[in-house]
Design an enzyme around this catalytic site. Structure first.
Site, PDB file in Angstrom:
ATOM      1  N   HIS A  42      -2.125  -5.349   1.627  1.00 32.97           N
ATOM      2  CA  HIS A  42      -3.418  -6.005   1.442  1.00 32.97           C
ATOM      3  C   HIS A  42      -3.149  -7.462   1.084  1.00 32.97           C
ATOM      4  CE1 HIS A  42      -7.389  -7.032  -0.143  1.00 32.97           C
ATOM      5  NE2 HIS A  42      -6.732  -7.649  -1.104  1.00 32.97           N
ATOM      6  N   PHE A  48     -15.700   3.590   7.123  1.00 33.80           N
ATOM      7  CA  PHE A  48     -14.358   3.983   6.678  1.00 33.80           C
ATOM      8  C   PHE A  48     -14.159   3.825   5.166  1.00 33.80           C
ATOM      9  CE2 PHE A  48     -14.179  -0.413   8.267  1.00 33.80           C
ATOM     10  CZ  PHE A  48     -13.662  -1.087   7.169  1.00 33.80           C
ATOM     11  N   LYS A  86       0.828  -1.215   0.000  1.00 36.75           N
ATOM     12  CA  LYS A  86       0.000   0.000   0.000  1.00 36.75           C
ATOM     13  C   LYS A  86       0.865   1.270   0.000  1.00 36.75           C
ATOM     14  CE  LYS A  86      -3.989  -2.082   2.445  1.00 36.75           C
ATOM     15  NZ  LYS A  86      -4.879  -1.912   3.630  1.00 36.75           N
ATOM     16  N   THR A  96      -5.325  -6.907  11.004  1.00 29.97           N
ATOM     17  CA  THR A  96      -5.628  -5.663  10.288  1.00 29.97           C
ATOM     18  C   THR A  96      -5.049  -4.443  11.011  1.00 29.97           C
ATOM     19  OG1 THR A  96      -7.676  -6.680   9.521  1.00 29.97           O
ATOM     20  CG2 THR A  96      -7.518  -4.287   9.324  1.00 29.97           C
ATOM     21  N   TYR A 104     -12.651  -2.307  -3.474  1.00 29.64           N
ATOM     22  CA  TYR A 104     -13.098  -2.457  -2.089  1.00 29.64           C
ATOM     23  C   TYR A 104     -14.622  -2.453  -1.958  1.00 29.64           C
ATOM     24  CZ  TYR A 104      -8.592  -2.170   0.450  1.00 29.64           C
ATOM     25  OH  TYR A 104      -7.361  -2.432   1.003  1.00 29.64           O
ATOM     26  N   ARG A 129      -2.106 -14.373   4.741  1.00 31.02           N
ATOM     27  CA  ARG A 129      -2.836 -13.674   5.822  1.00 31.02           C
ATOM     28  C   ARG A 129      -2.061 -13.796   7.145  1.00 31.02           C
ATOM     29  NH1 ARG A 129      -6.919 -10.123   4.556  1.00 31.02           N
ATOM     30  NH2 ARG A 129      -7.332 -10.282   6.787  1.00 31.02           N
ATOM     31  N   ARG A 180       2.648  -6.497   9.161  1.00 26.03           N
ATOM     32  CA  ARG A 180       1.968  -5.331   9.736  1.00 26.03           C
ATOM     33  C   ARG A 180       2.566  -4.931  11.083  1.00 26.03           C
ATOM     34  NH1 ARG A 180      -4.125  -6.974   7.664  1.00 26.03           N
ATOM     35  NH2 ARG A 180      -4.166  -5.600   5.855  1.00 26.03           N
TER      36      ARG A 180
END
Ligand code: IDP
Ligand code: MG
Length: 136
Positions: free
Chosen positions: A118, A60, A12, A94, A52, A88, A105
């Site tokens: 993502h 959001f 991202k 998230t 999305y 994942r 992350r």
């Protein structure tokens, strides 16, 4: 029995801006993923809205689409056994605050919206998302 899958990954804007591309790709490679397709691009907001669409009712949604289309992204197809779930797991939760040590992350995410990567959440969505970026 071999269970080779493909999943869609995006680096991202927050991570591209901080020049984390090679570190993140290294993380995929050292965890057994092969990057079989890749492109660098900037989305129009309308493309982000399509991508999305599952989140269109969320509060959001608008900020999310603004954000994904705010800068350069790197879109990749990752391949390995159990690629969807393993990616994942490698990405982490998230919200980077809740991500486990060693996950992408946890290492690089700034906040729940600027969470660096993502990854498709199911085999079915992986197919749809790969199609969205690579089959047109
Ligand atoms: P995921 O990226 O871990 O699959 P999703 O629930 O699919 O998470 O949400 C898509 C993206 O929307 C997240 O990566 C994150 O950037 C953003 N997002 C999710 N929940 C929130 C929230 O509560 N506030 C702001 N942004 C959020
Ligand atoms: Mg998701």
């Amino acid at each position: 029995m071999s269970n080779i899958e493909q999943t869609l990954s995006i680096i991202k804007p927050d991570a591209v801006e901080r020049e984390l591309e090679s570190q993140i790709k290294e993380k995929f490679k050292s965890n057994g993923f092969t990057i079989t397709k890749e492109k660098k691009l900037k989305l129009e907001k309308s493309d982000a809205e399509k991508f999305y669409k599952v989140h269109e009712t969320k509060p959001f949604y608008n900020d999310l689409c603004e954000y994904l289309s705010s800068g350069i992204i790197i879109v990749m197809v990752l391949e390995k056994e159990n690629a969807v779930k393993d990616n994942r797991d490698l990405m982490g939760a998230t919200d980077p605050k809740n991500a486990k040590d060693g996950t992408i992350r946890k290492l690089y995410g700034i906040s729940i919206d600027k969470n660096s990567v993502h990854g498709s959440d199911s085999i079915e969505n992986a197919k749809i998302e790969i199609d969205f970026f690579f089959n047109n």
